[in-house]
Design an enzyme around this catalytic site. Sequence first.
Site, PDB file in Angstrom:
ATOM      1  N   HIS A 188       0.811  -1.184  -0.091  1.00  0.00           N
ATOM      2  CA  HIS A 188      -0.055  -0.072   0.063  1.00  0.00           C
ATOM      3  C   HIS A 188       0.754   1.163   0.021  1.00  0.00           C
ATOM      4  CE1 HIS A 188      -3.496  -2.881   1.262  1.00  0.00           C
ATOM      5  NE2 HIS A 188      -3.856  -1.990   0.134  1.00  0.00           N
ATOM      6  N   GLU A 431     -11.317 -10.189  -4.697  1.00  0.00           N
ATOM      7  CA  GLU A 431      -9.833 -10.133  -4.343  1.00  0.00           C
ATOM      8  C   GLU A 431      -9.387 -11.208  -3.818  1.00  0.00           C
ATOM      9  OE1 GLU A 431      -8.838  -6.816  -2.257  1.00  0.00           O
ATOM     10  OE2 GLU A 431     -10.508  -6.842  -0.866  1.00  0.00           O
ATOM     11  N   ASP A 455      -4.696  -8.080  -4.306  1.00  0.00           N
ATOM     12  CA  ASP A 455      -4.764  -9.005  -3.261  1.00  0.00           C
ATOM     13  C   ASP A 455      -5.034 -10.348  -4.163  1.00  0.00           C
ATOM     14  OD1 ASP A 455      -4.335  -8.111  -0.418  1.00  0.00           O
ATOM     15  OD2 ASP A 455      -6.220  -6.973  -0.874  1.00  0.00           O
ATOM     16  N   CYS A 502     -10.041  -2.771 -10.099  1.00  0.00           N
ATOM     17  CA  CYS A 502      -9.396  -1.425  -9.770  1.00  0.00           C
ATOM     18  C   CYS A 502      -7.935  -1.747  -9.043  1.00  0.00           C
ATOM     19  CB  CYS A 502     -10.435  -0.928  -8.478  1.00  0.00           C
ATOM     20  SG  CYS A 502     -10.733  -2.072  -7.249  1.00  0.00           S
TER      21      CYS A 502
HETATM   22  C1  PEP Z   1      -6.489  -4.848  -4.614  1.00  0.00           C
HETATM   23  O1  PEP Z   1      -6.145  -5.549  -3.586  1.00  0.00           O
HETATM   24  O2  PEP Z   1      -6.291  -4.930  -5.641  1.00  0.00           O
HETATM   25  C2  PEP Z   1      -6.999  -3.291  -4.197  1.00  0.00           C
HETATM   26  C3  PEP Z   1      -7.493  -2.565  -5.221  1.00  0.00           C
HETATM   27  O3  PEP Z   1      -7.241  -3.278  -2.942  1.00  0.00           O
HETATM   28  P1  PEP Z   1      -6.030  -2.834  -2.088  1.00  0.00           P
HETATM   29  O4  PEP Z   1      -4.841  -2.698  -2.973  1.00  0.00           O
HETATM   30  O5  PEP Z   1      -6.381  -1.474  -1.238  1.00  0.00           O
HETATM   31  O6  PEP Z   1      -5.784  -3.946  -1.086  1.00  0.00           O
HETATM   32 MG    MG Z   2      -7.245  -5.293  -1.712  1.00  0.00          MG
END
Ligand code: PEP
Ligand code: MG
Length: 552
Positions: A188, A431, A455, A502
Site C-alpha cells: 500500500h 480479491e 490481493d 481496480c
Molecule cells: C486490490 O487488492 O487490488 C485493491 C484494489 O485493494 P488494495 O490494494 O487497497 O488492497
Molecule cells: Mg485489496
Amino acid sequence: MEKFTGKGVYGAVAIGKISVFKKHDIEVKPVHIGDAEKEKRRFEEAKAASLAQLEEIHAKALAESGEEDAAIFEAHIMMLDDEDYYDFVSNIIESQSVNAEYAVMKTSEHFAEMFSSMDDAYMKARAADIYDISNRVIANLMGKAPDNPYGSGKVILCAPDLAPSETVSLDKDKILAFVTAYGSSNSHTAILAGNMNIPAVIGAGEEFLSKIKDGDEAVVDGYTGEIFLHPDEETKKRLLQKQADEENQKRLLQKLKGKEAVTMDGRKINIFANIGSVDDIDAVLANDADGIGLFRSEFLYLESRDYPAEEQQFTAYKKVLESMAGKKVIIRTLDIGADKQADYFHLKKEENPALGCRAIRLCLTRPEIFKTQLRALYRASLYGNLGIMFPMITSVSELTKILKICEEVKSELTAQSIAYSSQTELGIMIETPAAALISDKLAQMVDFFSVGTNDLTQYTLACDRQNPDVEPFVDTHHEAIFALIQMSAENAHKHGAWIGICGELAADTSLTETFLRMGIDELSVSPAFVLKLRDTVRNLNLSKKERDSFAR
Ligand code: PEP
Ligand code: MG
C-alpha cells in the site's frame, strides 16, 4: 556518481536534494541512577522542551489545518502538563532509582493501559496519544528530538520504509520525489506513493540507505526505478531531456479530455480513477476520469487519531460525490488490518495478518464501526451517484450478513426520517480466489464486481504482497489470475452485474485488450494514468483479430 536501482512506482523524473526521513524507533532500557533529583531535573527539561515543540505544532496546525486538527495538540499539551503524569514519572525515578527515559516509558504504559480498558471509545483512543507524547519526551531526553523531516525547500524524501499511515501523513507539497530502501512494489505504501503524482521508487536497497545523507544531490527516475547519487552533468542533462519528452507526451494526452474511451470498432469502456482521500479529487478532475472506481475509505481512518465520526465521514463522502457531479463514485468500506494499522483500533498482533482479521472481517466483528460508516455513506448517497463496495469477500454467508446490516441501516435512517438514495449500487471486491470461484452465486446478490488484482495476486500465488523477497515469484500475468478474472466476468454478466478492475493491473496497457476481450466494463487506475489508458483503448480494434486464449 553512484547508481542505485529499485522499482519505479510512478514515472516522472526529479532532481534535487535528499532528506532522510527520521523515524524514532527508540529502545529504552532501565539504567540504575544514583541521583534521583538530577534525573528528575532531566525529565523536567525534556518535558519543557516537548511542551515548547507541541505549542509550535499547535500554532502551525491552527494556521494551516484549522481548529479541529489543532485541538489534538492542545489535548497533548494538557496531557503532558498533567500533574498525575508528572507525579507518576517522579515516583518511578525515586522509588526504583532508574533513568528518566525508562520512567517515562513505564508511565506511558500505565496510562495507556488505563485508557484502553475504558468502555468509552473516545477514552480508549487516548492510549495512542499517551504513547505519542511520551515518545516525544523520551526523544528529547535522548537528544533525538522529532524534527521537521523535510528540511527546507522541496526535497527527495528517502526512508528505509514507511507504513501507509506515515505515507498519508507526508506533506506532499514539500516532496520532489520519494524513495524507500525496502518494501515491495505491491504494498500500500507503493500504491500511495504512486498516487502522489511524484516520482517514486521502492526498494532501492540497503546500500543506498547507507550512502545517503541530508543535502546530497540526486536524480530520481521513476520510470526505470534508477536513482543517481551525486549525478554528473551528462546524466542530469539526459534525464532533464527525458523529463521534457515525457511532459510533452502528457501534454499531447490532454487532447483526449472530454473524449470517450471507445475502441475503433465501437466498444466503450469506463476509465475510472482510484483515490485515497478527498484531496485526490483535484487530480481526478484534472485528468477527466469517467468516475471514481475505488475510494479507499480506510485512509480517512488512517489519517485520524480516533474513529472518524459519522458526520466527519458524511462530509468527506458528500464532497467527493458533489465534486464528481453525477458521475459514478464507488466508495469501498473500511479495509483496515494487515499493513494498514491505526493505533486506536488496538488490533491484535497476528502471525499472518494478510490472512487475519482485516477488512470486512473486522467490520463484521465490530458492527458499530461498520454501521457508522454505512450511515454516513447512505446519507451522502443523496449528493451523487454512489456505489458502496465491500472488500475481502470470501463467502455467500458473509455477503448475506452485510446486506442484512445495510437493510438495518436503511430502516434506521427511514425511522429517523433521514433520506438516502434508493439508487445506491452495492458491489464487492473480487480479491480472493474464493470470491472468483463462487462468483456465479455472488453475482446474483450485488450490482457490480471490482477485481482487486493486488490481493487476488497475493492470495492466488500465495505470495505476501508486503514481502520483497517473494517478488521474484510474483507473476502478475499468471494464467491462474486471468482465469479467475475471466470466470468472474462471465458470471457477472450472466446475472446482469457489471465488472471492473481496480487493482494496479488495470493500468497495465499491455493487458487492456485482454481485459476488453474478457468483457471487463470498467478499469480504475491512478488519476495520472487515466488519459494514457483512454488513448490505449481508442487505438484498439477488437474486430481485427480474435485471440483464442487470454494466456500470454
Ligand atoms: C486490490 O487488492 O487490488 C485493491 C484494489 O485493494 P488494495 O490494494 O487497497 O488492497
Ligand atoms: Mg485489496
